[in-house]
Design a protein around this motif. Structure first.
Motif, PDB file in Angstrom:
ATOM      1  N   LEU A  76      19.093 -71.300  18.834  1.00  0.00           N
ATOM      2  CA  LEU A  76      18.188 -70.439  18.076  1.00  0.00           C
ATOM      3  C   LEU A  76      18.286 -70.804  16.593  1.00  0.00           C
ATOM      4  O   LEU A  76      19.083 -70.254  15.853  1.00  0.00           O
ATOM      5  N   ASN A  77      17.506 -71.775  16.198  1.00  0.00           N
ATOM      6  CA  ASN A  77      17.426 -72.209  14.796  1.00  0.00           C
ATOM      7  C   ASN A  77      18.784 -72.548  14.189  1.00  0.00           C
ATOM      8  O   ASN A  77      19.009 -72.340  13.000  1.00  0.00           O
ATOM      9  N   GLY A  78      19.686 -73.054  14.996  1.00  0.00           N
ATOM     10  CA  GLY A  78      20.987 -73.478  14.502  1.00  0.00           C
ATOM     11  C   GLY A  78      22.008 -72.361  14.326  1.00  0.00           C
ATOM     12  O   GLY A  78      23.139 -72.619  13.912  1.00  0.00           O
ATOM     13  N   PHE A  79      21.642 -71.127  14.642  1.00  0.00           N
ATOM     14  CA  PHE A  79      22.583 -70.012  14.511  1.00  0.00           C
ATOM     15  C   PHE A  79      23.579 -70.051  15.668  1.00  0.00           C
ATOM     16  O   PHE A  79      23.194 -70.229  16.822  1.00  0.00           O
ATOM     17  N   HIS A  80      24.847 -69.876  15.333  1.00  0.00           N
ATOM     18  CA  HIS A  80      25.911 -69.931  16.342  1.00  0.00           C
ATOM     19  C   HIS A  80      26.225 -68.533  16.866  1.00  0.00           C
ATOM     20  O   HIS A  80      26.573 -67.647  16.093  1.00  0.00           O
ATOM     21  N   PHE A  81      26.103 -68.363  18.169  1.00  0.00           N
ATOM     22  CA  PHE A  81      26.405 -67.088  18.819  1.00  0.00           C
ATOM     23  C   PHE A  81      27.528 -67.261  19.825  1.00  0.00           C
ATOM     24  O   PHE A  81      27.684 -68.323  20.419  1.00  0.00           O
TER      25      PHE A  81
ATOM     26  N   PHE B  11      26.596 -60.148  22.333  1.00  0.00           N
ATOM     27  CA  PHE B  11      26.432 -61.403  21.598  1.00  0.00           C
ATOM     28  C   PHE B  11      26.790 -61.163  20.143  1.00  0.00           C
ATOM     29  O   PHE B  11      26.520 -60.093  19.596  1.00  0.00           O
ATOM     30  N   TYR B  12      27.372 -62.179  19.517  1.00  0.00           N
ATOM     31  CA  TYR B  12      27.874 -62.029  18.151  1.00  0.00           C
ATOM     32  C   TYR B  12      27.624 -63.303  17.360  1.00  0.00           C
ATOM     33  O   TYR B  12      27.970 -64.390  17.796  1.00  0.00           O
ATOM     34  N   CYS B  13      26.999 -63.128  16.192  1.00  0.00           N
ATOM     35  CA  CYS B  13      26.805 -64.236  15.249  1.00  0.00           C
ATOM     36  C   CYS B  13      27.661 -63.929  14.028  1.00  0.00           C
ATOM     37  O   CYS B  13      27.341 -63.036  13.236  1.00  0.00           O
ATOM     38  N   HIS B  14      28.755 -64.659  13.893  1.00  0.00           N
ATOM     39  CA  HIS B  14      29.701 -64.402  12.807  1.00  0.00           C
ATOM     40  C   HIS B  14      29.075 -64.639  11.434  1.00  0.00           C
ATOM     41  O   HIS B  14      29.249 -63.836  10.520  1.00  0.00           O
ATOM     42  N   ALA B  15      28.324 -65.709  11.275  1.00  0.00           N
ATOM     43  CA  ALA B  15      27.734 -66.051   9.979  1.00  0.00           C
ATOM     44  C   ALA B  15      26.822 -64.941   9.454  1.00  0.00           C
ATOM     45  O   ALA B  15      26.747 -64.707   8.252  1.00  0.00           O
ATOM     46  N   ALA B  16      26.138 -64.246  10.350  1.00  0.00           N
ATOM     47  CA  ALA B  16      25.212 -63.177   9.960  1.00  0.00           C
ATOM     48  C   ALA B  16      25.821 -61.792  10.132  1.00  0.00           C
ATOM     49  O   ALA B  16      25.151 -60.787   9.880  1.00  0.00           O
ATOM     50  N   SER B  17      27.068 -61.724  10.586  1.00  0.00           N
ATOM     51  CA  SER B  17      27.701 -60.428  10.898  1.00  0.00           C
ATOM     52  C   SER B  17      26.764 -59.594  11.775  1.00  0.00           C
ATOM     53  O   SER B  17      26.510 -58.422  11.525  1.00  0.00           O
ATOM     54  N   LEU B  18      26.251 -60.245  12.803  1.00  0.00           N
ATOM     55  CA  LEU B  18      25.246 -59.642  13.667  1.00  0.00           C
ATOM     56  C   LEU B  18      25.754 -59.483  15.090  1.00  0.00           C
ATOM     57  O   LEU B  18      26.286 -60.422  15.674  1.00  0.00           O
ATOM     58  N   VAL B  19      25.541 -58.296  15.628  1.00  0.00           N
ATOM     59  CA  VAL B  19      25.823 -58.002  17.028  1.00  0.00           C
ATOM     60  C   VAL B  19      24.493 -57.786  17.721  1.00  0.00           C
ATOM     61  O   VAL B  19      23.633 -57.047  17.208  1.00  0.00           O
TER      62      VAL B  19
ATOM     63  N   PHE C 102      25.813 -55.634  11.600  1.00  0.00           N
ATOM     64  CA  PHE C 102      24.464 -55.131  11.854  1.00  0.00           C
ATOM     65  C   PHE C 102      24.224 -55.250  13.351  1.00  0.00           C
ATOM     66  O   PHE C 102      24.579 -56.267  13.950  1.00  0.00           O
ATOM     67  N   ILE C 103      23.638 -54.232  13.950  1.00  0.00           N
ATOM     68  CA  ILE C 103      23.461 -54.220  15.404  1.00  0.00           C
ATOM     69  C   ILE C 103      21.978 -54.212  15.742  1.00  0.00           C
ATOM     70  O   ILE C 103      21.212 -53.387  15.238  1.00  0.00           O
ATOM     71  N   LEU C 104      21.582 -55.145  16.597  1.00  0.00           N
ATOM     72  CA  LEU C 104      20.246 -55.148  17.195  1.00  0.00           C
ATOM     73  C   LEU C 104      20.421 -54.796  18.662  1.00  0.00           C
ATOM     74  O   LEU C 104      21.301 -55.341  19.336  1.00  0.00           O
ATOM     75  N   ARG C 105      19.592 -53.879  19.158  1.00  0.00           N
ATOM     76  CA  ARG C 105      19.658 -53.480  20.562  1.00  0.00           C
ATOM     77  C   ARG C 105      18.319 -53.798  21.230  1.00  0.00           C
ATOM     78  O   ARG C 105      17.262 -53.518  20.670  1.00  0.00           O
TER      79      ARG C 105
ATOM     80  N   THR D 142      16.504 -61.539  11.522  1.00  0.00           N
ATOM     81  CA  THR D 142      17.686 -60.794  11.096  1.00  0.00           C
ATOM     82  C   THR D 142      18.783 -61.746  10.623  1.00  0.00           C
ATOM     83  O   THR D 142      19.416 -61.518   9.578  1.00  0.00           O
ATOM     84  N   CYS D 143      18.995 -62.825  11.352  1.00  0.00           N
ATOM     85  CA  CYS D 143      19.998 -63.819  10.933  1.00  0.00           C
ATOM     86  C   CYS D 143      19.642 -64.402   9.587  1.00  0.00           C
ATOM     87  O   CYS D 143      20.486 -64.491   8.683  1.00  0.00           O
ATOM     88  N   ARG D 144      18.392 -64.811   9.425  1.00  0.00           N
ATOM     89  CA  ARG D 144      17.965 -65.405   8.143  1.00  0.00           C
ATOM     90  C   ARG D 144      18.175 -64.436   6.995  1.00  0.00           C
ATOM     91  O   ARG D 144      18.649 -64.813   5.930  1.00  0.00           O
TER      92      ARG D 144
END
Length: 126
Positions: free
Chosen positions: A43-48, A61-69, A97-100, A120-122
């Motif tokens: 997904l556009n180079g984002f690491h999950f 799922f968790y993206c550390h770089a974006a602090s996204l759950v 930040f949490i997306l459901r 959201t990641c961007r």
């Protein structure tokens, strides 16, 4: 023996580690669909990571770089609204930040789900 976790300054127990491993093997259909689009930086180079331990919780799922759950909610979540709210509050207190998304959103509107995650990641990384 404690295990060093991915999340900064986090030591996890063997039981929690084993539970996360089991959840990776037993993903729901919606989780599998989403994982196929998130894994290997697709997904556009984002690491999950999937079934990531964060504190006392295992997030889908968790993206550390974006602090996204990213959480995938099945029918069970309608019965555990208070528990989910407490969990979300604790994760937000960690700066996450949490997306459901509901299973149906992933199964029938995957493109929109992926667009929301990407945006959201961007936003959170820049």
């Amino acid at each position: 023996m404690p295990i060093k976790g991915i999340v900064t300054n986090q030591i996890i127990g063997e039981t929690m580690y084993d539970t996360a491993r089991r959840l990776r093997r037993e993903m729901t259909d919606a989780e599998k669909i989403l994982w196929q689009n998130l894994r290997a930086n697709r997904l556009n180079g984002f690491h999950f990571r999937r079934q990531q331990i964060v504190g006392k919780y295992i997030v889908d799922f968790y993206c550390h770089a974006a602090s996204l759950v990213v959480e995938v909610d099945g029918k069970i979540h309608a019965q555990q609204i208070e528990r989910d709210a407490e969990r979300e509050s604790e994760l937000k207190a960690r700066g996450l930040f949490i997306l459901r998304f509901k299973n149906e959103e992933i199964e029938y509107n995957l493109r929109n789900v992926l667009e929301q995650i990407t945006e959201t990641c961007r936003t959170r990384i820049t």
